[in-house]
Design a protein around this motif. Structure first.
Motif, short mmCIF file in Angstrom:
data_model
loop_
_atom_site.label_atom_id
_atom_site.label_comp_id
_atom_site.label_asym_id
_atom_site.label_seq_id
_atom_site.Cartn_x
_atom_site.Cartn_y
_atom_site.Cartn_z
N PHE A 1 -9.77 1.62 25.46
CA PHE A 1 -9.61 1.64 24.13
C PHE A 1 -9.85 0.27 23.74
N ILE A 2 -9.37 -0.59 24.27
CA ILE A 2 -9.47 -2.19 24.05
C ILE A 2 -10.85 -2.50 24.18
N ALA A 3 -11.65 -2.26 25.48
CA ALA A 3 -12.90 -2.38 25.51
C ALA A 3 -13.86 -1.77 24.36
N ALA A 4 -13.57 -0.71 23.98
CA ALA A 4 -14.35 -0.01 22.88
C ALA A 4 -14.12 -0.75 21.71
N GLN A 5 -12.75 -1.39 21.40
CA GLN A 5 -12.69 -2.31 20.27
C GLN A 5 -13.36 -3.42 20.27
N ILE A 6 -13.56 -4.13 21.07
CA ILE A 6 -14.24 -5.29 21.34
C ILE A 6 -15.88 -5.00 21.11
N VAL A 7 -16.37 -4.04 21.49
CA VAL A 7 -17.69 -3.72 21.44
C VAL A 7 -17.80 -3.30 19.79
N GLY A 8 -16.79 -2.57 19.23
CA GLY A 8 -16.93 -2.40 18.13
C GLY A 8 -16.81 -3.73 17.08
N ALA A 9 -15.90 -4.40 17.52
CA ALA A 9 -15.91 -5.89 16.67
C ALA A 9 -17.21 -6.63 16.69
N ALA A 10 -17.85 -6.58 18.02
CA ALA A 10 -19.20 -7.21 18.04
C ALA A 10 -20.29 -6.74 17.24
N LEU A 11 -20.34 -5.25 17.06
CA LEU A 11 -21.30 -4.72 16.43
C LEU A 11 -20.80 -5.14 14.80
N GLY A 12 -19.76 -4.81 14.48
CA GLY A 12 -19.37 -5.12 13.02
C GLY A 12 -19.59 -6.34 12.67
N TYR A 13 -19.47 -7.51 13.45
CA TYR A 13 -19.82 -8.98 13.10
C TYR A 13 -21.31 -9.11 13.27
N ALA A 14 -21.97 -8.54 14.00
CA ALA A 14 -23.47 -8.56 14.38
C ALA A 14 -24.33 -7.86 12.53
N GLY A 15 -23.64 -6.66 12.28
CA GLY A 15 -24.06 -6.09 11.20
C GLY A 15 -23.69 -6.95 9.88
N PHE A 16 -22.65 -7.73 9.82
CA PHE A 16 -22.25 -8.68 8.65
C PHE A 16 -23.13 -9.77 8.81
N LYS A 17 -23.55 -10.34 9.86
CA LYS A 17 -24.43 -11.53 9.95
C LYS A 17 -25.80 -11.15 9.67
N THR A 18 -26.28 -10.11 10.16
CA THR A 18 -27.80 -9.43 9.83
C THR A 18 -27.71 -9.41 8.13
N LEU A 19 -26.56 -8.82 7.64
CA LEU A 19 -26.87 -8.40 6.20
C LEU A 19 -26.71 -9.60 5.26
N THR A 20 -26.14 -10.74 5.79
CA THR A 20 -25.67 -11.86 5.01
C THR A 20 -26.74 -13.22 5.44
N SER A 21 -27.29 -12.91 6.42
CA SER A 21 -28.20 -14.07 6.94
C SER A 21 -29.30 -14.25 5.87
N LYS A 22 -29.85 -15.51 5.86
CA LYS A 22 -30.72 -15.69 4.92
C LYS A 22 -32.26 -15.57 5.73
N SER A 23 -33.22 -14.94 5.06
CA SER A 23 -34.65 -14.87 5.94
C SER A 23 -35.34 -16.06 5.94
N LYS A 24 -36.43 -16.29 6.60
CA LYS A 24 -37.12 -17.61 6.52
C LYS A 24 -37.53 -17.86 5.30
N SER A 25 -38.00 -16.66 4.24
CA SER A 25 -38.26 -17.22 3.13
C SER A 25 -37.46 -17.50 2.10
N GLY A 26 -36.13 -17.43 2.74
CA GLY A 26 -34.91 -17.90 1.95
C GLY A 26 -34.34 -16.85 1.00
N LYS A 27 -34.93 -15.46 1.08
CA LYS A 27 -34.22 -14.56 0.25
C LYS A 27 -33.39 -13.78 1.24
#
Length: 221
Positions: free
Chosen positions: A195-221
């Motif tokens: 369960f803890i291993a699955a939670q760690i995987v989930g946390a990593a995926l959730g944070y990766a999703g957050f970073k992907t959606l909020t990071s600025k593209s090279k064009s600044g958009k």
């Protein structure tokens, strides 16, 4: 200051687990219907999460969860020492909360759970629950709506209790604590590592999703 943060995490996690375990025991005492039991457990957890996060966020940040603290460390919001202290507070607090709940209902103080929770489907549920929790917290912070986090987290956990196969543990400290109660909300200790291993995987995926959606593209958009 560190002492107050430690106490905030300790008390918050203890209260959260006491509510999860205690309401689970109360639910089974009141009804043999598993649906009603889950509803009682969910409602109590949602309410206490909202209260605890609202009141303790100004003191400790109201993590109550090693996943949140670990990501805060990666974001350089916590030092390594503070993160370790938080882990200790969360695990000890959660364990105390389970013991208190057991004693309130005349169970043995430490009553090892026999509730086996195995299977890829349950682990997938934990990945989903943990990913959603981390995504919600950090995107709310990014959007400057920190004051809504108590409602957002409580709403997510309440929903995930019903739509995930695992009923949304999404927290290593709470998972460990729930192995100490042989009740509706318990989990056998042999099921805890996966369960803890699955939670760690989930946390990593959730944070990766957050970073992907909020990071600025090279064009600044």
């Amino acid at each position: 200051m560190l002492r107050k943060k430690f106490l905030g995490e300790f008390i918050g996690t203890a209260t959260l687990v006491a509510t999860v375990v205690g309401s689970g025991i109360m639910a089974t005492n009141l009804s043999a219907d598993l649906g009603i039991d889950l509803l009682i457990n969910t409602v109590a957890t949602v309410f206490v999460l909202y209260i605890l996060i609202t009141l303790l966020a100004p003191i400790s940040g109201a993590h109550f969860n090693p996943l949140v603290s670990a990501i805060a460390y990666l974001r350089k919001e916590l030092t390594a020492a503070h993160t370790i202290y938080f882990f200790i507070a969360q695990i000890l607090g959660g364990s105390l909360g389970a013991i208190i709940a057991n004693l309130m209902f005349e169970h043995p103080a430490i009553d090892p759970s026999q509730n086996v929770r195995d299977g890829a489907n349950l682990l997938l549920g934990e990945v989903v629950a943990s990913a959603g929790l981390i995504f919600i917290i950090f995107i709310a912070i990014k959007q400057g709506i920190d004051k809504k986090i108590p409602r957002l987290v409580a709403a997510w956990i309440g929903a995930a209790y019903f739509f995930t196969s695992s009923t949304s543990f999404a927290n290593p400290a709470v998972t460990i604590a729930r192995s100490l109660t042989d009740s509706f909300s318990g989990i056998k200790f042999s099921s805890v590592p996966a369960f803890i291993a699955a939670q760690i995987v989930g946390a990593a995926l959730g944070y990766a999703g957050f970073k992907t959606l909020t990071s600025k593209s090279k064009s600044g958009k």
